[in-house]
Design a protein around this motif. Structure first.
Motif, PDB file in Angstrom:
ATOM      1  N   LEU A  50     -44.491  70.978  21.636  1.00 10.03           N
ATOM      2  CA  LEU A  50     -43.810  71.010  20.349  1.00 10.03           C
ATOM      3  C   LEU A  50     -44.218  72.274  19.603  1.00 10.03           C
ATOM      4  N   GLU A  51     -43.249  73.135  19.283  1.00 13.87           N
ATOM      5  CA  GLU A  51     -43.518  74.391  18.586  1.00 13.87           C
ATOM      6  C   GLU A  51     -43.299  74.277  17.080  1.00 13.87           C
ATOM      7  N   SER A  52     -42.228  73.593  16.670  1.00 15.87           N
ATOM      8  CA  SER A  52     -41.970  73.424  15.236  1.00 15.87           C
ATOM      9  C   SER A  52     -41.094  72.207  15.014  1.00 15.87           C
ATOM     10  N   LEU A  53     -41.223  71.638  13.843  1.00 17.53           N
ATOM     11  CA  LEU A  53     -40.391  70.506  13.463  1.00 17.53           C
ATOM     12  C   LEU A  53     -39.081  71.027  12.902  1.00 17.53           C
ATOM     13  N   PRO A  54     -38.006  70.296  13.013  1.00 10.85           N
ATOM     14  CA  PRO A  54     -36.712  70.790  12.535  1.00 10.85           C
ATOM     15  C   PRO A  54     -36.691  71.050  11.034  1.00 10.85           C
ATOM     16  N   ILE A  55     -37.497  70.331  10.258  1.00 16.85           N
ATOM     17  CA  ILE A  55     -37.502  70.554   8.820  1.00 16.85           C
ATOM     18  C   ILE A  55     -37.957  71.978   8.489  1.00 16.85           C
ATOM     19  N   ASP A  56     -38.914  72.516   9.284  1.00 17.61           N
ATOM     20  CA  ASP A  56     -39.360  73.895   9.067  1.00 17.61           C
ATOM     21  C   ASP A  56     -38.190  74.863   9.234  1.00 17.61           C
TER      22      ASP A  56
END
Length: 81
Positions: A50-56
């Motif tokens: 996991l690199e980033s959450l969609p909210i970011d």
């Protein structure tokens, strides 16, 4: 668990968290909860991190759009009566 050793999800497992994931070879993909982690076309089964959450990503997109809107508004001539 020993330091530096994590178990990342692998191809064929169910995605538990929406986000941008990457393989050990650098391929990135947006996956949603309930999707199945895909295999790499050339390498077969692979681990996904996991690199980033969609909210970011969504916050950055909204911020960029608001900056562009502000710039457009600066160029609108004002009419005085």
């Amino acid at each position: 668990m020993a330091e530096g050793k994590q178990m990342y999800p692998v191809s064929g497992e169910v995605v538990e968290t929406d986000g941008v994931y990457s393989t050990e070879w650098g391929r990135e993909e947006l996956l949603k909860r309930g999707d199945i982690f895909p295999s790499d076309v050339m390498m077969g089964d692979t681990e996904w991190k996991l690199e980033s959450l969609p909210i970011d990503d969504e916050e950055l997109r909204v911020e960029d759009e608001s900056k562009r809107l502000d710039q457009k508004h600066l160029h609108i001539p004002r009419i005085s009566k």
